[in-house]
Enzyme design. Sequence first.
Site, PDB file in Angstrom:
ATOM      1  N   ASP A  36      24.840   6.885  -1.771  1.00 44.45           N
ATOM      2  CA  ASP A  36      23.822   5.716  -2.022  1.00 44.45           C
ATOM      3  C   ASP A  36      23.151   5.979  -3.499  1.00 44.45           C
ATOM      4  OD1 ASP A  36      23.711   4.677   0.191  1.00 44.45           O
ATOM      5  OD2 ASP A  36      21.940   6.117   0.955  1.00 44.45           O
ATOM      6  N   SER A  82      26.901  -7.686   4.343  1.00 42.38           N
ATOM      7  CA  SER A  82      26.069  -6.401   4.626  1.00 42.38           C
ATOM      8  C   SER A  82      24.601  -6.790   4.445  1.00 42.38           C
ATOM      9  CB  SER A  82      26.824  -5.449   3.513  1.00 42.38           C
ATOM     10  OG  SER A  82      26.299  -4.211   3.869  1.00 42.38           O
ATOM     11  N   LEU A  83      24.079  -5.400   4.003  1.00 40.37           N
ATOM     12  CA  LEU A  83      22.772  -5.834   3.762  1.00 40.37           C
ATOM     13  C   LEU A  83      22.583  -5.333   2.262  1.00 40.37           C
ATOM     14  CD1 LEU A  83      21.014  -4.400   6.867  1.00 40.37           C
ATOM     15  CD2 LEU A  83      20.590  -6.637   6.063  1.00 40.37           C
ATOM     16  N   LYS A 115      17.300   0.451  11.609  1.00 40.76           N
ATOM     17  CA  LYS A 115      18.642   0.497  10.924  1.00 40.76           C
ATOM     18  C   LYS A 115      19.616   1.542  11.559  1.00 40.76           C
ATOM     19  CE  LYS A 115      21.219  -0.231   6.546  1.00 40.76           C
ATOM     20  NZ  LYS A 115      22.311   0.573   7.182  1.00 40.76           N
ATOM     21  N   GLU A 173      25.543  -3.033  16.424  1.00 41.24           N
ATOM     22  CA  GLU A 173      25.951  -1.663  15.848  1.00 41.24           C
ATOM     23  C   GLU A 173      26.483  -0.767  17.148  1.00 41.24           C
ATOM     24  OE1 GLU A 173      25.900  -1.497  12.659  1.00 41.24           O
ATOM     25  OE2 GLU A 173      25.673   0.579  12.033  1.00 41.24           O
TER      26      GLU A 173
HETATM   27  S1  IVH Z   1      21.860  -7.067   9.793  1.00 37.95           S
HETATM   28  C1  IVH Z   1      23.434 -10.336   8.020  1.00 37.95           C
HETATM   29  N1  IVH Z   1      20.461  -5.297  11.299  1.00 37.95           N
HETATM   30  O1  IVH Z   1      23.688  -1.774   8.598  1.00 37.95           O
HETATM   31  C2  IVH Z   1      22.872  -9.211   8.287  1.00 37.95           C
HETATM   32  N2  IVH Z   1      22.221  -4.548  10.173  1.00 37.95           N
HETATM   33  O2  IVH Z   1      24.061  -1.493   5.759  1.00 37.95           O
HETATM   34  C3  IVH Z   1      23.831  -8.118   8.419  1.00 37.95           C
HETATM   35  N3  IVH Z   1      22.818  -2.137  10.547  1.00 37.95           N
HETATM   36  O3  IVH Z   1      26.487  -3.879   8.201  1.00 37.95           O
HETATM   37  C4  IVH Z   1      23.086  -6.830   9.141  1.00 37.95           C
HETATM   38  N4  IVH Z   1      21.009  -1.659  11.798  1.00 37.95           N
HETATM   39  O4  IVH Z   1      26.152  -2.442  10.354  1.00 37.95           O
HETATM   40  C5  IVH Z   1      21.320  -5.556  10.369  1.00 37.95           C
HETATM   41  N5  IVH Z   1      19.081  -3.942  12.571  1.00 37.95           N
HETATM   42  C6  IVH Z   1      19.963  -4.257  11.710  1.00 37.95           C
HETATM   43  C7  IVH Z   1      21.130  -3.085  11.626  1.00 37.95           C
HETATM   44  C8  IVH Z   1      22.284  -3.177  10.780  1.00 37.95           C
HETATM   45  C9  IVH Z   1      22.327  -1.440  11.247  1.00 37.95           C
HETATM   46  C10 IVH Z   1      24.102  -1.972   9.786  1.00 37.95           C
HETATM   47  C11 IVH Z   1      25.051  -3.090   9.756  1.00 37.95           C
HETATM   48  C12 IVH Z   1      25.595  -3.665   8.499  1.00 37.95           C
HETATM   49  C13 IVH Z   1      24.981  -2.336   7.806  1.00 37.95           C
HETATM   50  C14 IVH Z   1      24.345  -2.496   6.194  1.00 37.95           C
END
Ligand code: IVH
Length: 673
Positions: A36, A82-83, A115, A173
Site C-alpha cells: 500500500d 476496485s475501490l 472490508k 468476497e
Molecule cells: S465494493 C464497485 N465492498 O476490496 C465497488 N469491496 O480493494 C467495488 N472488498 O475489489 C467493491 N470488502 O474485492 C466492496 N464491503 C466491500 C468489500 C470490498 C472487500 C474488496 C473487493 C474489492 C477490493 C478493493
Amino acid sequence: MIFIKSYILKLREKIRYYNYLYYSFSSQKISDCRYDYLMKKLRYLENKYKHFLFMKDSPTFQVGSLCASDLKTYKHITPMLSLNHVFSIRDYLNFYKKTKKVLKKQIICFCCELKLDGLALNLVYEKGKLVIAMTRGNGILGENVTDNVKKIFSIPKKLVGKDVPEKIEVRGEVFMLKNDFIRLNNIAVRSQMKKFSNTRNASSGLLRQKNLKNIFMNNLMFCCYGYGYCSGNDDILNHYDKLQKLHSWGLPISGYNCVFNSNYDILNFYNKIESIRSFLNFNIDGIVIKVNSIPLQNKLGYTRRAPVWAIALKFFDQEKTSKILKIEYKIGRTGVITPIAVVDPICISGVIIRRISLYNFHEIKKLGIRLGDIVKIKRSGDVIPKIISVVRNCSNDVQDIVFPHLCPSCRSKLKIYDKRIKIRCINNLKCKEQLKKTLYYFCSKSGLNILGLGFKTVSKLVNKNYVKNFSDFFNLHENALITLDEVGKKNASNIIDAIHNSKNITFSKFLCALGIDEIGTVKSDILSKHFLSLSNLMNATFSEICSLKGIGFIASRNIFNFINDESNKNVILNLSKSLNISSSYDNVSYVRKSSNPFFKKKIVFSGTLNKFSRSQAVDIIKELGGNVMSNVSIKTDYIVIGKNPGSKFFKSNILNIKVILEQNFLEIIKNYL
Ligand code: IVH
C-alpha cells in the site's frame, strides 16, 4: 527530471512484479502495508509529474491482473471495479468534503461495511441458477472458477424468491476463517506441503486449484457486497436495500452493514470495528464507506478504476522491529519441541509482545534468524505475533542458533524427524515436562474436568512428587495441597471434592483424558462406540483399530502402542480401579434419548453460557446423542448462543442456521436428562 522519471518507472516495475507474483502464483513477497505504501508513493509521484509520463500502463490504472494460470477467461457483463483506498482519517474527510461539494446541499447517507480481506468474485445467475463464477481478473476479463465455486457451501446454486431477476451479476468476497486457515496450514505442514502465508493467499490458492476435493472448498466462505448487471429491480433506490434484496434471494450478506448520516457515526463505526478486529474470526483490512442513495451514486459516477461514490478506509497494519534475545524450547504434551524467540518487549496494537513462536526448526532456517538479529514482527489482523523477516543480518554481535540435541527438561537425547523440521523428546512420561502437561490435560476440560487443578497447581504437585501418574490424584490428601503456595484450606477441600466428583466418567471421556497423541474427543468417541469397554479395547488388534472409519493409520498406531506398553498397562489398570467408567452407548438410554431434538444433530456453541461451563454443555449434548462441532458449516443443525456470541454466530446467520438461546436450550434439555 530524468532521475524522477526513471525512479517512477522502476517503482512501477517493482509493483508490477509483486502484482505478477500475487495474481499469478498467489504468492505474497511483501506485506500489505508495504505494498500500500509503494502504491501510495507511486500515485503521489504520478500525480505530481503526470505531464511527463505515459499513464495508461501504470499499475495505478489497473484494477487487478490476469493470471498466468490455465483457467479460461470470460468477459464480465459490467466491469468489476476496485475501490479507492485511504489510510488516514484526514484523507477520508477529504473524500467526504469532495462528495459534499459535488452533491451540494443534499443529505447524504453512507452505507458502512467491513472490508473483507479475500478475493473478489462475480457470480452470474440466470433464471435464478448459478451459471458462471469468475474472479475479478483485470476487471474486464475474469477467470472461470465455476467448478470450485459450486463446492462452496455458502454460495447458493439456486436463488429463491418470486422476484429473482432473469439475469444478475452478484459481487462479493470469498474469504477464509482464521481458524480454518490455521487448520489448513497444519495439514500442509504435516503433509510437507508449502504453507499459505495468509488467509487471502489461501482463498486464492484454493479457488484457482484444479481437482480439489469438496472438503477443502468447505474452508471458503462468501459474502455479498453488491451487484453489477441486474435485469429489473430498478425500483431499489439505495445500496443497503440492494444488499437486503440479495439476502432475500438466499445470498449471504454481512451482519455488520450499517447506514449512517454523520461523520461522527462513521468514524465511531471505524473505531469500533478496529477495536474488535483481532477478535473476529476472519481478516478485514478496513471499512468501506459507500454513498447509500443510488441516484446520488450515479451523480458522482466512476473513474476507470473505481467508483467515486465509495472509499475504503484501511487499517494500518502494525509492523515493528525488535531484537532476538534468546531462543527457548517449549516441550509439548506429546514431546514435540517448539522453538520460541524471546525478543526485547515491544507493544503492537496495544499488546506487549515478549515471546514469539517459531513453529518449527525449518522456520528458523527459512527466515535465517540468528541470536542478536533485529527482526520485523507483525500482529496484523491476527492475534498471534509472527516474525516476518530479519532486518539487519550483518552485525558482528549475532550468533548462529544451535539446535538442541538434549531435551531441555529431562536431558534425554532428542529424536530428529522430517529433515530437522521436527525435533521430539521420546522419553514420554519419564520427561517431567511431558508428564506435567499430560497430567494437566487429564484434569482439564478435555479430560476429567477437575476444577481447581490448573497447570500451575499440577506442576507444583509433580515438582513435589505428590503426583507421578494419573491415579495419584485419587490418593491425594488435602494437606498435600495446602503445602503448595497459593492453595488455601478451602480451596484444597474444593479440589479434593472436585477430584471425587470426577470419578464417574464415560469410556469416551476416559480415553480422551489419557492424552494419547492424535486421540481427541472425536476419535475417542469412535473408539468407545466400537469397543464399548476398556477390556475390549485393551485386547484389540492393530488391524481392528485401524479398520475403524475416522481412525487413521497414525492414530491407530499411537493408541495401539500406548495400550500395549507395559508401564502404561499398569497405569491404565490402576486408574480404571479408581474410576467408575460407563459405556457411552448403552442400549436402554439410547432408545430413550433418541426422542430428543439434539439426537444425531450437529450443534455449535457460541458466546459465554450462564448456567454451564462449555464442557458441561458439550457433555450434555453428547449424553443426548448429539455432536458438538467447533465450527459452523452448512451441516450445522443448531447454534446455541450465550452472552456475547462471536463470529460463529455471524457465520450461522449467513448460513441461515437455527438459533437457540441458552434459556431455551435449558428448557429443552430439562425434559430429557
Ligand atoms: S465494493 C464497485 N465492498 O476490496 C465497488 N469491496 O480493494 C467495488 N472488498 O475489489 C467493491 N470488502 O474485492 C466492496 N464491503 C466491500 C468489500 C470490498 C472487500 C474488496 C473487493 C474489492 C477490493 C478493493
